[in-house]
Write an enzyme that holds these catalytic residues in place. Structure first.
Site, short mmCIF file in Angstrom:
data_model
loop_
_atom_site.label_atom_id
_atom_site.label_comp_id
_atom_site.label_asym_id
_atom_site.label_seq_id
_atom_site.Cartn_x
_atom_site.Cartn_y
_atom_site.Cartn_z
N HIS A 1 -19.56 45.01 -27.12
CA HIS A 1 -18.36 45.33 -26.35
C HIS A 1 -18.70 46.12 -25.09
O HIS A 1 -18.40 47.30 -24.99
CB HIS A 1 -17.38 46.12 -27.23
CG HIS A 1 -16.78 45.31 -28.33
ND1 HIS A 1 -16.40 45.82 -29.55
CD2 HIS A 1 -16.49 43.98 -28.37
CE1 HIS A 1 -15.89 44.86 -30.29
NE2 HIS A 1 -15.94 43.73 -29.61
N HIS B 1 -9.95 44.87 -35.12
CA HIS B 1 -11.31 44.96 -34.59
C HIS B 1 -12.15 43.83 -35.19
O HIS B 1 -12.04 43.52 -36.38
CB HIS B 1 -11.93 46.32 -34.91
CG HIS B 1 -13.25 46.55 -34.23
ND1 HIS B 1 -14.42 46.00 -34.69
CD2 HIS B 1 -13.57 47.22 -33.09
CE1 HIS B 1 -15.41 46.34 -33.88
NE2 HIS B 1 -14.91 47.09 -32.91
N GLU C 1 -15.18 43.53 -36.14
CA GLU C 1 -16.01 43.82 -37.33
C GLU C 1 -15.16 43.83 -38.60
O GLU C 1 -15.57 43.31 -39.64
CB GLU C 1 -16.72 45.18 -37.16
CG GLU C 1 -17.62 45.50 -38.34
CD GLU C 1 -18.24 46.89 -38.24
OE1 GLU C 1 -18.55 47.35 -37.12
OE2 GLU C 1 -18.42 47.52 -39.31
N THR D 1 -18.44 50.34 -39.23
CA THR D 1 -19.65 51.12 -38.93
C THR D 1 -19.47 52.14 -37.80
O THR D 1 -20.31 53.02 -37.65
CB THR D 1 -20.80 50.18 -38.51
OG1 THR D 1 -20.35 49.39 -37.39
CG2 THR D 1 -21.23 49.27 -39.64
N SER E 1 -14.74 49.09 -26.88
CA SER E 1 -15.89 49.53 -27.67
C SER E 1 -15.46 50.69 -28.58
O SER E 1 -15.26 51.82 -28.12
CB SER E 1 -17.02 49.97 -26.74
OG SER E 1 -17.99 50.69 -27.46
N ASN F 1 -16.98 52.49 -30.84
CA ASN F 1 -17.83 53.70 -30.93
C ASN F 1 -17.74 54.53 -29.66
O ASN F 1 -17.81 55.76 -29.72
CB ASN F 1 -19.27 53.32 -31.30
CG ASN F 1 -20.05 52.79 -30.13
OD1 ASN F 1 -20.62 53.55 -29.37
ND2 ASN F 1 -20.04 51.47 -29.95
N SER G 1 -23.28 50.45 -26.96
CA SER G 1 -23.42 49.14 -26.31
C SER G 1 -23.66 49.27 -24.80
O SER G 1 -23.48 48.30 -24.06
CB SER G 1 -22.15 48.31 -26.56
OG SER G 1 -20.99 49.11 -26.39
C1 2E6 Z 1 -21.64 45.81 -33.74
C2 2E6 Z 1 -21.19 46.64 -34.70
C3 2E6 Z 1 -21.01 47.94 -34.38
O1 2E6 Z 1 -16.48 48.22 -30.84
P1 2E6 Z 1 -17.80 48.61 -31.45
O2 2E6 Z 1 -18.18 50.01 -31.24
O3 2E6 Z 1 -17.84 48.21 -32.90
O4 2E6 Z 1 -18.90 47.66 -30.80
P2 2E6 Z 1 -19.87 47.83 -29.57
O5 2E6 Z 1 -20.33 46.45 -29.24
O6 2E6 Z 1 -19.31 48.64 -28.50
O7 2E6 Z 1 -21.05 48.66 -30.19
C4 2E6 Z 1 -22.10 48.15 -30.92
C5 2E6 Z 1 -21.73 47.60 -32.24
C6 2E6 Z 1 -21.92 46.29 -32.49
N1 2E6 Z 1 -21.28 48.40 -33.16
FE1 F3S Z 2 -25.39 48.25 -35.67
FE2 F3S Z 2 -24.46 50.68 -35.56
FE3 F3S Z 2 -25.32 49.57 -33.44
S1 F3S Z 2 -23.72 49.02 -36.83
S2 F3S Z 2 -24.91 47.42 -33.67
S3 F3S Z 2 -26.56 50.06 -35.23
S4 F3S Z 2 -23.57 50.85 -33.57
#
Ligand code: 2E6
Ligand code: F3S
Length: 331
Positions: A47, A130, A132, A170, A228, A230, A273
């Site tokens: 994201h 979301h 996930e 997560t 995103s 997180n 991300s």
């Molecule tokens: C996949 C799972 C967890 O919105 P979120 O924080 O879940 O996703 P991203 O893509 O911002 O962060 C990485 C990610 C990928 N976190």
């Molecule tokens: Fe995985 Fe956590 Fe990153 S679930 S994609 S390590 S934010």
């Protein structure tokens, strides 16, 4: 004598890319090199606006539905994971798949399947809608109930209060999740917890660092995209930790100079991300306004890495083997 206000930046560590994001972004790049453009990616690989725009320029095509991918093409699943039905759709559409689901999300999927097979009611703490949560829920839709924060607990119903487990997305706020769990435990005293943390190491560490800096910072700037989870959590954690203000920006040019009024300490961090180049641009923007001193606020060391998705490793190995054989026959 005129009093000069000291200006400094507190820079969170760790911040930015986690192991799952690094792996997923490299997977798209390697797939483009290995198979050529276009590579279809179901949902944003991670994201982040900048990451998605950069990969689009290199030949990735992002779609929301499997049906949008032309038959016979290659489709990659995003780091957030997909429900089993998506694998079935891809097979029906004669698509070759590369699964870039973060291994720590896959771990939660496996927990969901195991508890569903043991006929538990699973209370999945997470944010409705979301990606996930949609993927994890799809592993056992008949056994999973979504609990979107402490406010949802009152309405939760289960078949057998002696056979209930909670799991989670997560990337949640650690503190808010514990509040939800406490409320659930009050309602279901026999509720059991996941075998290991579902909120991943990267989410926890980034929150820990922002908590430390939030207590000292007048303003916290979190680099990250609005979708995103997180990254958005880091803004909330910063405010709860005591920062007078905290904002989420995708790019340095979104910072409003008025945010610096009366500010002497600025905290800077970024979501899991977010590429580091975007943080560097924020630091340059701040340096240009007198915030040149940068102190690191270190909450944890990270050394975890994940190997590339197995489909890619297989094809990269096969190609390396062909090259070796080619070299030998020429030699
Ligand atoms: C996949 C799972 C967890 O919105 P979120 O924080 O879940 O996703 P991203 O893509 O911002 O962060 C990485 C990610 C990928 N976190
Ligand atoms: Fe995985 Fe956590 Fe990153 S679930 S994609 S390590 S934010």
């Amino acid at each position: 004598m005129t009093a000069t206000t000291s200006r400094r930046v507190l820079l969170a560590a760790p911040r930015g890319y986690c192991a799952g994001v690094d792996r997923a972004v490299i997977a798209v790049e390697k797939a483009l090199e290995q198979y050529g453009a276009p590579i279809y990616v179901r949902h944003e690989i991670v994201h982040n606006k900048y990451v998605v725009q950069t990969l689009e320029r290199k030949g990735a095509i992002f779609v929301e539905q499997t049906e949008e991918v032309p038959p016979g093409s290659i489709v990659m699943f995003s780091a957030h994971g997909v429900a089993p039905v998506v694998h079935e759709e891809a097979a029906k559409g004669r698509l070759a798949t590369i699964d870039a689901t973060c291994p720590l999300v896959t771990k939660v999927h496996k927990e969901a399947v195991r508890f569903a097979n043991e006929d538990y009611d699973i209370l999945l703490i997470g944010h409705e809608g979301h990606e996930e949560v949609i993927g994890t829920s799809g592993e056992a839709p008949d056994h999973i109930t979504l609990v979107d924060g402490p406010g949802d607990v009152e309405k939760v119903e289960v078949r057998d209060p002696s056979k209930v487990v909670w799991l989670s997305q997560t990337t949640l706020s650690v503190d808010e999740t514990m509040e939800t769990v406490d409320a659930l435990k009050e309602k279901f005293p026999l509720l059991i917890s996941p075998p290991s943390d579902d909120i991943c190491y990267a989410t926890q560490n980034r929150q820990l660092a922002v908590k430390q800096m939030g207590a000292e910072a007048d303003l916290v700037i979190v680099v990250g995209s609005r979708n995103s989870s997180n990254s958005v959590r880091l803004v909330e954690v910063a405010k709860l930790a005591g920062a007078r203000a905290a904002y989420l920006v995708d790019f340095a040019d979104e910072i409003d100079p008025a945010w610096l009024d009366g500010v002497s300490t600025v905290g800077v961090t970024s979501g899991a991300s977010v590429p580091e180049v975007l943080v560097e641009q924020v630091l340059e923007w701040l340096a240009g306004r007198g915030f040149e001193d940068v102190e690191i606020v270190k909450a944890a060391e990270e050394s975890i890495t994940f190997s590339l998705p197995k489909e890619l490793r297989r094809d990269l190995r096969a190609e390396a083997g062909e090259l070796m054989r080619g070299d030998t026959s020429e030699g």
